[in-house]
Write an enzyme that holds these catalytic residues in place. Structure first.
Site, PDB file in Angstrom:
ATOM      1  N   ASP A   1      -7.816  -5.512   0.020  1.00  0.00           N
ATOM      2  CA  ASP A   1      -8.320  -6.345  -1.079  1.00  0.00           C
ATOM      3  C   ASP A   1      -7.987  -7.824  -0.929  1.00  0.00           C
ATOM      4  OD1 ASP A   1      -9.326  -4.114  -2.353  1.00  0.00           O
ATOM      5  OD2 ASP A   1      -7.433  -3.703  -3.370  1.00  0.00           O
TER       6      ASP A   1
ATOM      7  N   HIS B   1       0.847  -1.194   0.000  1.00  0.00           N
ATOM      8  CA  HIS B   1       0.000   0.000   0.000  1.00  0.00           C
ATOM      9  C   HIS B   1       0.880   1.240   0.000  1.00  0.00           C
ATOM     10  CE1 HIS B   1      -3.235   2.740   1.058  1.00  0.00           C
ATOM     11  NE2 HIS B   1      -4.054   1.776   0.676  1.00  0.00           N
TER      12      HIS B   1
END
Ligand code: ACO
Length: 381
Positions: free
Chosen positions: A316, A263
């Protein structure tokens, strides 16, 4: 030295602040996410999506009367002009799901004659959130060759959406999982899709155009497409016994990215990822259970392998397993992300236009040749 000679390019706009916000706070080092000061765990465990909608658009958690008002507007906004659904229906069944969603929104935009900012922005945002439920449900229905259906007004946005999509009833536990999914994906400060929406809003284009900009940016595998890409990895691996070999071959030796990991902001576990994992553990049965086992083994290997780079599972990684457990095929994952994130996109554009509007127009640092003499075509080699 000229202005541009002094300038530096911030690759990927890393650490560039494009607006101030009271919406979402992220501490990427400690793995903290808050909406308007409330911890994401508290909201996911205790608040419904409708409460979060009020919180994000109006600044506070609603009292009963305010909540009723939000529900009333959402319930009365599911209807869309018939031609919007017809447009989606006549497009090829094998269209990209996100492209179908864009088409639905663009068709809806043709009914918006004179959009004006700052008149009824929050009300408009609520209406769009209602209509996006209809469009998302019908991405599934059109792709499955089913007749379009509009969500029925009801107690819960999540339940109405599920029942319209699949034409069957859902238990309160299943609806609550859908609701939590919507809460968890509702906003995440200014990732690529929200930034795209803000750029469009900054030109004072309309809210539907902001949505279309956001969705097109969301689609890529480095952003919203990662939920589907992560899930496809689990499918490709196929069996928990094959995880070690796949990881060694594809990630360690192959140098490919592990989807659902990493991320831009978090340097630790994404707090949403942990909540999704615990929900997936409840929802995953049969085939989904197998994918959960694969994901858990992959998580252990990935965390160890990427430890020095501080790359951890993001939201996700497990979210797709939860959605698959609820009955969604993986082509629906990005549209589901968009359904939830519609709130964040609209809350950010409203905040920007209302409070700090200015045209977003960055610069590009010119690094090409200096002035050159023009050579006519017949003299070029
Ligand atoms: N697998 C393997 N290596 C990775 C991964 C990954 N998932 N993520 C980052 N890296 C490595 C890069 O190869 C790079 O290594 P290097 O410095 O040796 O070249 C380093 O980490 C930094 O990577 P960048 O791409 O520069 O980092 P950035 O902050 O731009 O990346 C991103 C963020 C795009 C999300 C990245 O982690 C990624 O590609 N992840 C996989 C896709 C994914 O899951 N996306 C979902 C993001 S969350 C969301 O949108 C909801």
């Amino acid at each position: 030295m000229s202005e541009t000679e002094k300038a530096e390019v911030s690759r990927g706009l890393e650490n560039v602040y494009i607006k101030a916000t009271s919406l979402t706070y992220i501490d990427g080092e400690r793995g903290i996410l808050r909406y308007r000061g409330y911890d994401i765990n508290d909201l996911a465990n205790n608040a419904t999506y409708e409460e979060v909608v009020h919180l994000m658009l109006y600044g506070e958690l609603p009292n009963s009367e305010q909540l009723k008002r939000v529900k009333d507007v959402l319930n009365s906004s599911y209807e869309v002009p018939e031609d919007v659904l017809r447009v989606m229906e006549v497009l090829p069944k094998d269209s990209e799901p996100v492209a179908l969603m864009e088409a639905g929104l663009a068709a809806l935009a043709t009914h918006e004659k004179e959009f004006k900012w700052k008149e009824r922005d929050r009300e408009k945002a609520l209406e769009i959130i209602g209509k996006v439920s209809t469009i998302t449900a019908n991405v599934y229905r059109v792709k499955q060759g089913l007749t379009p259906r509009v969500p029925s007004p009801g107690e819960s946005y999540a339940k109405s959406f599920l029942e319209a999509t699949f034409s069957k009833s859902f238990t309160s536990q299943e609806s609550s999982m859908m609701d939590k999914f919507l809460v968890l994906y509702a906003d995440h400060e200014v990732p690529a899709s929200t930034t795209a929406a803000l750029v469009t809003a900054s030109t004072l284009s309309d809210m539907y155009s902001c949505m279309v900009s956001a969705i097109t940016a969301l689609k890529g595998p480095l952003h919203g497409g990662a939920m589907e890409a992560a899930f496809r990895q689990f499918k490709e691996i196929g069996d928990p016994s094959k995880v070690d070999d796949w990881f060694e071959r594809t990630i360690v030796k192959g140098g490919n990215r592990l989807m659902g990991f990493g991320h831009r902001v978090y340097r630790t576990y994404d707090p949403r990822g942990k909540i999704f994992k615990s929900m997936a553990e409840v929802a995953a049965q049969g085939e989904a259970r197998k994918y959960l086992e694969i994901a858990e083994k992959l998580e252990t290997l990935g965390v160890k392998h990427f430890e020095s780079k501080k790359i951890y599972p993001n939201t996700d990684f497990y979210a797709g397993i939860l959605m698959y457990g609820l009955g969604f095929p993986d082509f629906m994952f990005t549209p589901l992300f968009a359904l939830s994130r519609t709130l964040g996109w609209l809350a950010h554009v409203v905040e920007y236009v209302d409070e700090q509007h200015r045209l977003i127009r960055p610069r590009a640092l010119y690094v090409g040749p200096g002035k050159r003499e023009f050579v006519p075509l017949n003299q070029r080699k």
